[in-house]
Scaffold this motif. Structure first.
Motif, PDB file in Angstrom:
ATOM      1  N   PRO A   1       0.916  -1.146   0.022  1.00  0.00           N
ATOM      2  CA  PRO A   1       0.053   0.046   0.137  1.00  0.00           C
ATOM      3  C   PRO A   1       0.869   1.305   0.051  1.00  0.00           C
ATOM      4  CG  PRO A   1       0.096  -0.895   2.112  1.00  0.00           C
ATOM      5  CD  PRO A   1       0.759  -1.909   1.300  1.00  0.00           C
ATOM      6  N   LEU A   2       1.428   1.502  -1.055  1.00  0.00           N
ATOM      7  CA  LEU A   2       2.365   2.484  -1.314  1.00  0.00           C
ATOM      8  C   LEU A   2       1.943   3.272  -2.341  1.00  0.00           C
ATOM      9  CD1 LEU A   2       5.741   0.683  -0.779  1.00  0.00           C
ATOM     10  CD2 LEU A   2       4.519   2.237   0.978  1.00  0.00           C
ATOM     11  N   THR A   3       2.339   4.738  -2.700  1.00  0.00           N
ATOM     12  CA  THR A   3       1.943   5.568  -3.842  1.00  0.00           C
ATOM     13  C   THR A   3       3.103   5.768  -4.611  1.00  0.00           C
ATOM     14  OG1 THR A   3       1.979   7.556  -2.414  1.00  0.00           O
ATOM     15  CG2 THR A   3       0.027   6.639  -2.377  1.00  0.00           C
ATOM     16  N   LYS A   4       4.191   6.262  -3.971  1.00  0.00           N
ATOM     17  CA  LYS A   4       5.153   6.433  -4.981  1.00  0.00           C
ATOM     18  C   LYS A   4       6.189   5.452  -5.024  1.00  0.00           C
ATOM     19  CE  LYS A   4       5.019  11.050  -2.957  1.00  0.00           C
ATOM     20  NZ  LYS A   4       4.302  10.655  -1.808  1.00  0.00           N
ATOM     21  N   LEU A   5       6.361   4.788  -4.298  1.00  0.00           N
ATOM     22  CA  LEU A   5       7.507   3.573  -4.090  1.00  0.00           C
ATOM     23  C   LEU A   5       7.066   2.496  -4.671  1.00  0.00           C
ATOM     24  CD1 LEU A   5      10.450   3.082  -3.307  1.00  0.00           C
ATOM     25  CD2 LEU A   5       9.554   2.484  -0.864  1.00  0.00           C
ATOM     26  N   LYS A   6       7.895   1.896  -5.463  1.00  0.00           N
ATOM     27  CA  LYS A   6       7.657   0.554  -6.163  1.00  0.00           C
ATOM     28  C   LYS A   6       8.831  -0.260  -5.820  1.00  0.00           C
ATOM     29  CE  LYS A   6       6.266  -1.768 -10.452  1.00  0.00           C
ATOM     30  NZ  LYS A   6       6.053  -1.864 -11.698  1.00  0.00           N
ATOM     31  N   VAL A   7       8.322  -1.592  -4.964  1.00  0.00           N
ATOM     32  CA  VAL A   7       9.145  -2.350  -4.262  1.00  0.00           C
ATOM     33  C   VAL A   7       9.201  -3.703  -4.875  1.00  0.00           C
ATOM     34  CG1 VAL A   7       9.760  -3.334  -2.099  1.00  0.00           C
ATOM     35  CG2 VAL A   7       8.698  -0.967  -1.829  1.00  0.00           C
ATOM     36  N   PHE A   8      10.494  -4.195  -4.917  1.00  0.00           N
ATOM     37  CA  PHE A   8      10.692  -5.576  -5.541  1.00  0.00           C
ATOM     38  C   PHE A   8      11.593  -6.503  -4.491  1.00  0.00           C
ATOM     39  CE2 PHE A   8      10.123  -2.448  -9.049  1.00  0.00           C
ATOM     40  CZ  PHE A   8       9.723  -3.021  -9.879  1.00  0.00           C
ATOM     41  N   ARG A   9      11.406  -7.496  -4.705  1.00  0.00           N
ATOM     42  CA  ARG A   9      12.374  -8.561  -3.891  1.00  0.00           C
ATOM     43  C   ARG A   9      13.106  -9.695  -5.070  1.00  0.00           C
ATOM     44  NH1 ARG A   9      10.697 -13.549  -4.576  1.00  0.00           N
ATOM     45  NH2 ARG A   9       8.743 -14.481  -4.367  1.00  0.00           N
ATOM     46  N   PRO A  10      14.222  -9.934  -4.864  1.00  0.00           N
ATOM     47  CA  PRO A  10      15.025 -10.848  -5.648  1.00  0.00           C
ATOM     48  C   PRO A  10      13.979 -12.144  -5.684  1.00  0.00           C
ATOM     49  CG  PRO A  10      16.656  -9.819  -4.389  1.00  0.00           C
ATOM     50  CD  PRO A  10      14.965  -9.487  -3.530  1.00  0.00           C
ATOM     51  N   ALA A  11      14.161 -13.029  -6.739  1.00  0.00           N
ATOM     52  CA  ALA A  11      13.861 -14.340  -6.835  1.00  0.00           C
ATOM     53  C   ALA A  11      14.257 -15.201  -5.601  1.00  0.00           C
ATOM     54  CB  ALA A  11      14.096 -15.082  -8.093  1.00  0.00           C
ATOM     55  N   THR A  12      13.416 -16.179  -5.245  1.00  0.00           N
ATOM     56  CA  THR A  12      13.768 -16.831  -4.106  1.00  0.00           C
ATOM     57  C   THR A  12      15.316 -17.662  -4.174  1.00  0.00           C
ATOM     58  OG1 THR A  12      11.740 -17.543  -3.800  1.00  0.00           O
ATOM     59  CG2 THR A  12      13.172 -18.935  -2.751  1.00  0.00           C
ATOM     60  N   VAL A  13      15.569 -17.924  -5.291  1.00  0.00           N
ATOM     61  CA  VAL A  13      17.074 -18.540  -5.316  1.00  0.00           C
ATOM     62  C   VAL A  13      18.303 -17.534  -5.207  1.00  0.00           C
ATOM     63  CG1 VAL A  13      17.480 -18.308  -8.035  1.00  0.00           C
ATOM     64  CG2 VAL A  13      18.578 -20.141  -6.733  1.00  0.00           C
ATOM     65  N   ASP A  14      18.029 -16.054  -5.588  1.00  0.00           N
ATOM     66  CA  ASP A  14      18.916 -15.081  -5.293  1.00  0.00           C
ATOM     67  C   ASP A  14      18.696 -14.569  -3.895  1.00  0.00           C
ATOM     68  OD1 ASP A  14      20.029 -14.546  -7.908  1.00  0.00           O
ATOM     69  OD2 ASP A  14      17.937 -14.220  -8.619  1.00  0.00           O
ATOM     70  N   LEU A  15      17.443 -15.042  -3.244  1.00  0.00           N
ATOM     71  CA  LEU A  15      17.321 -14.519  -1.736  1.00  0.00           C
ATOM     72  C   LEU A  15      18.378 -15.400  -1.151  1.00  0.00           C
ATOM     73  CD1 LEU A  15      13.950 -13.174  -1.192  1.00  0.00           C
ATOM     74  CD2 LEU A  15      15.756 -11.755  -1.061  1.00  0.00           C
ATOM     75  N   VAL A  16      18.286 -16.848  -1.282  1.00  0.00           N
ATOM     76  CA  VAL A  16      19.205 -17.703  -0.732  1.00  0.00           C
ATOM     77  C   VAL A  16      20.448 -17.401  -0.924  1.00  0.00           C
ATOM     78  CG1 VAL A  16      19.799 -20.242  -0.765  1.00  0.00           C
ATOM     79  CG2 VAL A  16      17.335 -19.546  -1.142  1.00  0.00           C
ATOM     80  N   LEU A  17      20.691 -17.037  -2.020  1.00  0.00           N
ATOM     81  CA  LEU A  17      22.369 -16.875  -2.301  1.00  0.00           C
ATOM     82  C   LEU A  17      22.911 -15.462  -1.310  1.00  0.00           C
ATOM     83  CD1 LEU A  17      22.373 -16.753  -6.017  1.00  0.00           C
ATOM     84  CD2 LEU A  17      23.580 -18.408  -4.419  1.00  0.00           C
ATOM     85  N   THR A  18      21.856 -14.513  -1.443  1.00  0.00           N
ATOM     86  CA  THR A  18      22.421 -13.323  -0.254  1.00  0.00           C
ATOM     87  C   THR A  18      22.551 -13.896   0.932  1.00  0.00           C
ATOM     88  OG1 THR A  18      19.871 -12.835  -0.017  1.00  0.00           O
ATOM     89  CG2 THR A  18      20.803 -11.844  -1.807  1.00  0.00           C
ATOM     90  N   LYS A  19      21.771 -14.913   1.316  1.00  0.00           N
ATOM     91  CA  LYS A  19      21.691 -15.177   2.952  1.00  0.00           C
ATOM     92  C   LYS A  19      22.841 -16.001   3.179  1.00  0.00           C
ATOM     93  CE  LYS A  19      18.153 -13.594   5.070  1.00  0.00           C
ATOM     94  NZ  LYS A  19      18.145 -12.881   6.156  1.00  0.00           N
ATOM     95  N   MET A  20      23.735 -16.288   2.023  1.00  0.00           N
ATOM     96  CA  MET A  20      24.939 -17.367   2.160  1.00  0.00           C
ATOM     97  C   MET A  20      26.270 -16.433   2.490  1.00  0.00           C
ATOM     98  SD  MET A  20      23.919 -20.445  -0.747  1.00  0.00           S
ATOM     99  CE  MET A  20      25.547 -21.243  -0.420  1.00  0.00           C
ATOM    100  N   ALA A  21      26.121 -14.999   2.717  1.00  0.00           N
ATOM    101  CA  ALA A  21      27.200 -14.174   2.894  1.00  0.00           C
ATOM    102  C   ALA A  21      27.824 -14.399   4.332  1.00  0.00           C
ATOM    103  CB  ALA A  21      26.863 -12.739   2.389  1.00  0.00           C
ATOM    104  N   ARG A  22      27.104 -14.780   5.124  1.00  0.00           N
ATOM    105  CA  ARG A  22      27.362 -15.117   6.616  1.00  0.00           C
ATOM    106  C   ARG A  22      27.373 -16.430   7.129  1.00  0.00           C
ATOM    107  NH1 ARG A  22      23.872 -10.261   9.440  1.00  0.00           N
ATOM    108  NH2 ARG A  22      22.516 -11.880   8.749  1.00  0.00           N
ATOM    109  N   GLY A  23      26.303 -17.339   6.531  1.00  0.00           N
ATOM    110  CA  GLY A  23      26.138 -18.537   6.805  1.00  0.00           C
ATOM    111  C   GLY A  23      25.949 -18.969   8.379  1.00  0.00           C
TER     112      GLY A  23
END
Length: 185
Positions: free
Chosen positions: A104-126
């Motif tokens: 519910p935003l008027t000016k900001l369009k928000v995205f998230r990476p695909a699930t596989v890419d979110l998994v990859l981002t979470k592997m930086a610390r493990g």
């Protein structure tokens, strides 16, 4: 309570023109998956990725970001971790696969990476929290060990030795999580 939504609503209110933001981290899990646990919404920040192919956010965005942080400071909420895509573990073709979030935003369009890419981002610390987040992601969109291994091979890593070592160390743990989840279905 959904702190990421509160932060983004505040940012949206401070923007004077349309802007886009790709979120990752717990905020992406809280906002991008209907079945996310309530504690994901308790995160105190919103992390964002700035694509190298896009124009840098303009002055309006940075001014709105600063106003958002000032307004929410007393509550311990903020949006400060905005990374170049080159500083985050992602597949090179991550951006076209991003998912637009219906917020519910008027000016900001928000995205998230695909699930596989979110998994990859979470592997930086493990660490254990990141592995729990990966378990959640894989429960939402099962990925086979083969699909994950292909993503590991394609992943673009930041040029930081410690991140590379942690990414390599996290791979068998993530593959085990994927295998365990697939065998339980």
């Amino acid at each position: 309570m959904n702190n990421p939504l509160e932060i983004l609503r505040t940012l949206d209110r401070h923007l004077s023109k349309p802007a886009e933001l790709t979120v990752f981290g717990r905020s992406a899990l809280a906002l991008g998956y209907a079945a996310s646990p309530p504690d994901y919404g308790a995160t105190h920040d919103v992390d964002g990725i700035i694509p190298v192919t896009a124009e840098e956010p303009d002055l309006d965005f940075w001014t709105a970001q600063q106003a958002t942080n000032a307004e929410l400071k007393n509550r311990g909420l903020y949006i400060t971790h905005l990374f170049s895509e080159l500083d985050v573990i992602l597949e090179p073709d991550w951006q076209p696969r991003c998912v637009a979030l219906q917020l519910p935003l008027t000016k900001l369009k928000v995205f998230r990476p695909a699930t596989v890419d979110l998994v990859l981002t979470k592997m930086a610390r493990g660490d254990e929290q990141d592995l729990e987040d990966i378990r959640f992601l894989l429960s939402q969109e099962p990925l086979s060990p083969g699909e994950l291994q292909a993503a590991f091979a394609r992943a673009r890593l930041p040029n930081v030795a410690e991140i590379r070592q942690l990414f390599i160390a996290a791979q068998p743990k993530v593959l085990k999580l994927a295998g365990d989840l697939l065998s339980n279905t």
